[in-house]
Design a protein around this motif. Structure first.
Motif, PDB file in Angstrom:
ATOM      1  N   CYS A 108      -9.533  -7.989   9.082  1.00 41.66           N
ATOM      2  CA  CYS A 108      -8.126  -7.881   9.469  1.00 41.66           C
ATOM      3  C   CYS A 108      -8.009  -7.251  10.860  1.00 41.66           C
ATOM      4  N   ALA A 113       0.831  -1.212   0.000  1.00 36.39           N
ATOM      5  CA  ALA A 113       0.000   0.000   0.000  1.00 36.39           C
ATOM      6  C   ALA A 113       0.864   1.261   0.000  1.00 36.39           C
ATOM      7  N   PRO A 129     -10.772  -3.158   1.843  1.00 33.10           N
ATOM      8  CA  PRO A 129      -9.352  -3.530   1.754  1.00 33.10           C
ATOM      9  C   PRO A 129      -8.928  -4.434   2.912  1.00 33.10           C
ATOM     10  N   ARG A 136     -13.201 -18.218  -0.337  1.00 33.78           N
ATOM     11  CA  ARG A 136     -13.910 -19.056   0.634  1.00 33.78           C
ATOM     12  C   ARG A 136     -14.492 -20.264  -0.092  1.00 33.78           C
TER      13      ARG A 136
HETATM   14  C1  HEM Z   1      -2.443  -2.085   4.608  1.00 35.18           C
HETATM   15  C2  HEM Z   1      -2.244  -3.119   5.414  1.00 35.18           C
HETATM   16  C3  HEM Z   1      -3.118  -4.337   5.525  1.00 35.18           C
HETATM   17  C4  HEM Z   1      -4.087  -4.816   4.669  1.00 35.18           C
HETATM   18  C5  HEM Z   1      -4.570  -4.219   3.348  1.00 35.18           C
HETATM   19  C6  HEM Z   1      -4.607  -6.038   5.261  1.00 35.18           C
HETATM   20  C7  HEM Z   1      -5.632  -6.798   4.700  1.00 35.18           C
HETATM   21  C8  HEM Z   1      -6.116  -7.966   5.238  1.00 35.18           C
HETATM   22  C9  HEM Z   1      -7.191  -8.754   4.665  1.00 35.18           C
HETATM   23  C10 HEM Z   1      -7.960  -8.403   3.394  1.00 35.18           C
HETATM   24  C11 HEM Z   1      -7.391  -9.826   5.462  1.00 35.18           C
HETATM   25  C12 HEM Z   1      -8.427 -10.938   5.263  1.00 35.18           C
HETATM   26  C13 HEM Z   1      -7.878 -12.023   4.380  1.00 35.18           C
HETATM   27  C14 HEM Z   1      -8.863 -13.141   4.130  1.00 35.18           C
HETATM   28  O1  HEM Z   1      -9.875 -13.250   4.813  1.00 35.18           O
HETATM   29  O2  HEM Z   1      -8.588 -13.962   3.247  1.00 35.18           O
HETATM   30  C15 HEM Z   1      -6.423  -9.736   6.540  1.00 35.18           C
HETATM   31  C16 HEM Z   1      -6.308 -10.656   7.550  1.00 35.18           C
HETATM   32  C17 HEM Z   1      -5.369 -10.567   8.554  1.00 35.18           C
HETATM   33  N1  HEM Z   1      -4.505  -9.511   8.794  1.00 35.18           N
HETATM   34 FE1  HEM Z   1      -4.327  -7.837   7.692  1.00 35.18          FE
HETATM   35  N2  HEM Z   1      -3.951  -6.272   6.435  1.00 35.18           N
HETATM   36  C18 HEM Z   1      -3.043  -5.255   6.643  1.00 35.18           C
HETATM   37  C19 HEM Z   1      -2.205  -5.114   7.736  1.00 35.18           C
HETATM   38  C20 HEM Z   1      -2.137  -5.977   8.783  1.00 35.18           C
HETATM   39  C21 HEM Z   1      -1.314  -5.785   9.966  1.00 35.18           C
HETATM   40  C22 HEM Z   1      -0.439  -4.559  10.226  1.00 35.18           C
HETATM   41  C23 HEM Z   1      -1.481  -6.897  10.740  1.00 35.18           C
HETATM   42  C24 HEM Z   1      -0.872  -7.245  12.075  1.00 35.18           C
HETATM   43  C25 HEM Z   1       0.143  -6.683  12.635  1.00 35.18           C
HETATM   44  C26 HEM Z   1      -2.409  -7.774  10.056  1.00 35.18           C
HETATM   45  C27 HEM Z   1      -2.814  -9.023  10.507  1.00 35.18           C
HETATM   46  C28 HEM Z   1      -3.763  -9.820   9.911  1.00 35.18           C
HETATM   47  C29 HEM Z   1      -4.179 -11.123  10.426  1.00 35.18           C
HETATM   48  C30 HEM Z   1      -3.632 -11.812  11.664  1.00 35.18           C
HETATM   49  C31 HEM Z   1      -5.181 -11.599   9.567  1.00 35.18           C
HETATM   50  C32 HEM Z   1      -5.950 -12.918   9.667  1.00 35.18           C
HETATM   51  C33 HEM Z   1      -7.297 -12.692  10.320  1.00 35.18           C
HETATM   52  C34 HEM Z   1      -8.237 -13.900  10.271  1.00 35.18           C
HETATM   53  O3  HEM Z   1      -8.235 -14.644   9.304  1.00 35.18           O
HETATM   54  O4  HEM Z   1      -9.000 -14.044  11.240  1.00 35.18           O
HETATM   55  N3  HEM Z   1      -2.793  -7.178   8.887  1.00 35.18           N
HETATM   56  N4  HEM Z   1      -5.674  -8.578   6.390  1.00 35.18           N
END
Ligand code: HEM
Length: 453
Positions: free
Chosen positions: A395, A272, A387, A329
């Protein structure tokens, strides 16, 4: 507003053979899609052994992500490619196991807790400014370095200069180079028995990364036991019990979770930030507004309230280049989608990439316009902007990432002016996240009066 439209992948023709489709997927999942997906509410893809539905209809998106997420779990097919690195981390699990993990992780990212990460994000932003050399730079590398620094400082209280942090950072770059395109196995319409390869190099770097993380996590467990651990994200997550079962993560479980924090928290933010810098470089008048706003920067959390426009720039970059372009999914049971019978096991794809540029949801969907986020313009966002995904599987790092993106942009643009390099228009492709095929090249000059960090 500048008339230059930000780059968008050339879509494929509307009708192609199965083989043509497979080939296109292998190259890149973004350009493999036909242009009609930017207008359609749903598209089906059927082969004798595979059924897939791409859902742009807001009612279907709500059903899958918000209303009945348990009926649309992540499938093994989707997560298989990431397993050597992620083990059984929260990103790949379902059901009770996933619920247990989120009950421990979520409190570490709640509103107030994000505020606690402010000093570390601020320090990483200053370090990014100090590292930047005027001249021609590759913005994705700079963004990747900066985002890795943020995650090390907030998770383990160590800067990127630390030897272990350096080693993890370099291994992750190797991993990204060797890893097959995200979800390739998931998107390819192949039967389940078809062997899927985890390339040797990918497996080796996954093993090396996990070894390094194991060392960090074991050392932290010791520090916690001896009462000398810093109060960062790692300590919070390792000491928070599941409010339902009372269990905390053991060291082994924590390795899986740390691996996803690095991957999800570093790759995505870096993608990003790289695109946001490119958009600013190609829209100088927007960049000057960010620079003017960034004049107010000061190292206290309250400053975030005065960086509204910068935040909208980051939001708009996430719209045009969502780092996670598609969510995949599986239908656990029979469903009906827009009058079509969907069989159990069918693949369901929610595509932020298409929703964010959907012609029936957005005005001038392909234009970079941060002002669309003020006032009435925000309406479309309810239906077509995700996003960070939505619903219970949203997220957990969303608030954290918005703070990080805003602060990084403000710091960098306060100190430097960014310009596009002629003849180097980046082409978006989906690797682990949405990246530019040959990098994002920018020309950087120091702003007069900006003394660096
Ligand atoms: C611009 C930055 C970010 C974007 C665009 C983003 C986007 C996403 C998206 C779309 C998902 C869902 C994916 C899915 O369901 O297939 C996700 C899940 C996740 N993200 Fe982020 N994320 C970002 C930053 C972060 C940060 C900084 C962290 C932690 C320090 C993080 C930790 C996680 C975790 C642990 C999941 C899994 C959640 C689950 O499945 O229950 N993300 N993220």
């Amino acid at each position: 507003m500048s008339p230059v439209l930000p780059p968008k992948p050339e879509p494929r023709a509307d009708k192609v053979s199965l083989l043509g489709h497979l080939r296109a997927f292998r190259r890149d999942i973004l350009s493999a899609q036909p242009a009609r997906l930017y207008r359609a509410w749903m598209a089906e893809f059927r082969t004798p052994f595979f059924e897939s539905y791409l859902c742009n209809d807001p009612a279907l998106v709500r059903r899958v992500l918000d209303e009945r997420p348990a009926d649309f779990p992540k499938s093994d097919r989707v997560t298989e490619g990431l397993r050597p690195l992620l083990g059984r981390s929260v990103f790949v699990t379902n059901g009770e196991e996933w619920l247990h993990q989120r009950r421990i992780i979520d409190p570490a990212f709640e509103g107030g807790r994000v505020k606690e990460a402010f000093p570390a994000i601020w320090a990483a932003s200053e370090a990014a400014v100090a590292r930047m050399e005027p001249g021609k730079v590759e913005a994705e590398f700079i963004a990747s370095h900066a985002a890795a620094d943020v995650i090390f400082r907030t998770l383990f209280s160590i800067p990127i200069e630390d030897a272990v942090a350096q080693a993890v950072f370099h291994e992750f770059r190797a991993y990204q180079r060797s890893a097959p395109i995200l979800n390739l196995g998931a998107f390819l319409p192949l039967p389940r028995w078809f062997p899927r390869l985890h390339r040797g190099a990918t497996k080796r770097s996954a093993k090396a990364i996990r070894g390094l993380i194991r060392g960090l996590t074991a050392a932290r467990a010791e520090a916690i036991a001896e009462g000398r651990a810093p109060q960062d994200l790692a300590t919070k997550i390792m000491t928070t019990p599941d409010p339902v079962t009372g269990e905390t993560f053991g060291t082994a479980e924590m390795v899986d979770q740390v691996a996803i924090f690095f991957l999800a928290g570093h790759e995505t933010s870096a993608s990003a930030l790289g695109w946001a810098l490119y958009l600013l470089a190609t829209h100088p008048e927007v960049q000057e507004r960010v620079a003017a706003e960034a004049g107010a920067l000061r190292p206290e959390f309250g400053v975030v309230g005065s960086l509204r426009f910068t935040r909208d720039v980051f939001r708009e970059a996430l719209r045009l280049y969502p780092p996670v372009p598609m969510l995949v999914r599986e239908a656990a049971g029979p469903e009906e989608f827009r009058g079509r019978a969907v069989k159990p096991g069918a693949q369901v794809v929610i595509s932020p990439w298409h929703l964010h540029r959907h012609e029936r949801l957005w005005e001038r969907p392909d234009a970079f316009d941060p002002d669309r986020w003020v006032g009435e313009g925000r309406e479309a966002a309810r239906e077509g902007y995700l996003p960070f995904s939505r619903g219970p599987r949203v997220c957990p790092g969303a608030g954290f990432a918005m703070l990080e993106g805003t602060l990084m942009l403000a710091h960098l643009v306060r100190a430097f002016r960014f310009q596009a390099v002629e003849g180097r228009v980046p082409v978006p492709v989906a690797h682990l996240t949405v990246r530019a095929r040959d990098g994002i090249w920018l020309r950087v000059e120091r702003r007069s009066g900006a003394g660096g960090a």
